[in-house]
Design an enzyme around this catalytic site. Structure first.
Site, PDB file in Angstrom:
ATOM      1  N   TYR A 101       5.255  25.297  26.856  1.00 30.20           N
ATOM      2  CA  TYR A 101       6.241  24.727  27.848  1.00 30.20           C
ATOM      3  C   TYR A 101       5.545  24.731  29.250  1.00 30.20           C
ATOM      4  O   TYR A 101       4.973  26.164  29.606  1.00 30.20           O
ATOM      5  CB  TYR A 101       7.431  24.813  27.694  1.00 30.20           C
ATOM      6  CG  TYR A 101       8.461  24.200  28.870  1.00 30.20           C
ATOM      7  CD1 TYR A 101       9.150  23.156  28.598  1.00 30.20           C
ATOM      8  CD2 TYR A 101       8.470  25.088  30.279  1.00 30.20           C
ATOM      9  CE1 TYR A 101       9.545  22.608  29.565  1.00 30.20           C
ATOM     10  CE2 TYR A 101       9.306  24.356  31.261  1.00 30.20           C
ATOM     11  CZ  TYR A 101       9.856  23.063  30.824  1.00 30.20           C
ATOM     12  OH  TYR A 101      10.422  22.536  31.919  1.00 30.20           O
ATOM     13  N   GLU A 191       7.060  17.864  34.097  1.00 33.94           N
ATOM     14  CA  GLU A 191       7.289  18.558  33.015  1.00 33.94           C
ATOM     15  C   GLU A 191       6.248  18.046  31.806  1.00 33.94           C
ATOM     16  O   GLU A 191       6.249  16.898  31.529  1.00 33.94           O
ATOM     17  CB  GLU A 191       8.894  18.487  32.460  1.00 33.94           C
ATOM     18  CG  GLU A 191       8.960  19.438  31.302  1.00 33.94           C
ATOM     19  CD  GLU A 191      10.416  19.272  30.938  1.00 33.94           C
ATOM     20  OE1 GLU A 191      11.302  20.114  31.201  1.00 33.94           O
ATOM     21  OE2 GLU A 191      10.717  18.165  30.324  1.00 33.94           O
TER      22      GLU A 191
END
Length: 380
Positions: A101, A191
């Site tokens: 991530y 993101e």
């Protein structure tokens, strides 16, 4: 302002970040055509402004045209977090050797931008952050540094995501590009989840989410073109055109306030007395009665509203002008819900005199008004 995955990936590629391309489909037929053009296996992905698409059945791998058609029809029939799926993104399937991530966001508490990372990426990142927060990595990147981040400074962070030196180097380079994108496009979130090492060891942004600051649209014409009006709240857009700051919530007390800070305080006090605000609404510092009428129109479109609380602290705003707007609104819309009015400040006596014949409930203080509104709004 949220944008779709396919748009976010296009921006990433514009800045040199490797992200799979694909084709947008609005129907099952178009999804099949996209699959044929891109080759199978392919991934059919719902395009909605919401997370958790995979868990909701909005992301599926298909092996052939028959699967593509059936999957596209099924996903186009979904509603994900109250958002109907109207668009699909069809993209080639990619082999995954490792996934992590990575995001760049505004940390409002620390008043800086920061990279957030985790060596355990994917759909369970929220669970990881909650249950094992020590696994979440952080690297602050003050706004002034974003367009010119240094690779050497980013390598320690990148190496914790991908221990392989070449992959860490590629990730640090990718972070530099994210920083430029973030600054130049007025983003508040970039993101990548997951950021992967593929079967050949290449670093690829497999999925992307991006939020752009709509307050910067006056200088970001390209960003404005990315806005999908079909998925935004039509009432909020209409209110914005009228010069109002309006956000719909899920409570029963409609709020009309002048000033964003006072609006937040009003909602807090409503909650304190057991009520639930139905909206955030700031009419600003204007004394234009037409804004009051537009505000009433926005509030009354919500069938859950049981009472309206008007809280005006007149400085630049004149209470008598607000009162005239209230009377005009009552005459035009004939609301069937009670209205509680608190007017304090410039021309407050004149404003109260204007409202007196209408028989509206008044309050001398915000506490009194919030308590009365909470009672009328069905507070426990």
């Amino acid at each position: 302002m949220n944008i779709h995955e396919y748009q976010a990936k296009a921006l990433l590629r514009m800045y040199g970040v490797p992200a799979p391309d694909g084709m947008v489909a609005l129907s099952a037929d178009e999804a099949v055509q996209a699959g044929e053009a891109l080759g199978y296996p392919a991934v059919v992905k719902a395009q909605v402004h919401a997370g958790g698409r995979g868990k909701a059945g909005g992301v599926k791998v298909v092996q052939n045209a028959e699967e593509a058609r059936a999957t596209a029809e099924a996903i186009l029939g979904l509603t994900i977090k109250d958002l109907p799926v109207r668009k699909l993104f069809v993209t080639p399937a990619v082999s995954i050797a490792q996934e992590v991530y990575l995001s760049l966001l505004i940390d409002r508490g620390a008043r800086t931008a920061a990279f957030i990372g985790c060596a355990e990426g994917g759909v369970e990142i929220e669970v990881t952050a909650k249950e094992t927060p020590e696994k979440i990595l952080r690297h602050e990147a003050p706004a002034a540094t974003l367009p010119k981040l240094r690779k050497d400074d980013l390598m320690p962070f990148a190496s914790q995501l991908f221990p392989d030196p070449d992959q860490a180097s590629a990730t640090a380079d990718l972070m530099m590009r994210m920083g430029r994108l973030f600054a130049e496009k007025d983003a508040s979130l970039v993101e990548i989840n997951p950021l992967i090492a593929d079967g050949d060891g290449n670093i690829v942004a497999l999925d992307a989410k991006m939020i752009l600051d709509d307050n910067a649209l006056f200088r970001q014409a390209d960003n404005a073109e990315l806005r999908d009006m079909d998925v935004e709240d039509a009432d909020e857009l209409e209110a914005k055109e009228a010069g109002l700051s309006f956000i719909r919530l899920d409570g029963t007390i409609g709020c009309m306030v002048n000033g964003a800070g006072l609006a937040m305080a009003t909602m807090d006090i409503i909650k304190h007395y057991g009520g639930d605000p139905a909206n955030f609404l700031d009419v600003g510092g204007s004394s234009d009665p037409k804004k009051v009428v537009a505000a009433f129109k926005a509030i009354l479109k919500d069938p859950n509203v049981k009472v309206i609380l008007i809280n005006i602290f007149g400085g630049i705003t004149r209470c008598d002008d607000i009162a005239r707007g209230i009377l005009e609104s009552v005459d035009q819309f004939k609301p069937r819900v009670p209205i509680v009015v608190r007017l304090v400040g410039t021309n407050e006596a004149e404003g109260r005199a204007i409202l007196e014949p209408a028989g509206l409930a008044t309050a001398a203080s915000l506490e009194e008004g919030a308590k009365k509104a909470a009672e009328l709004g069905g507070a426990a």
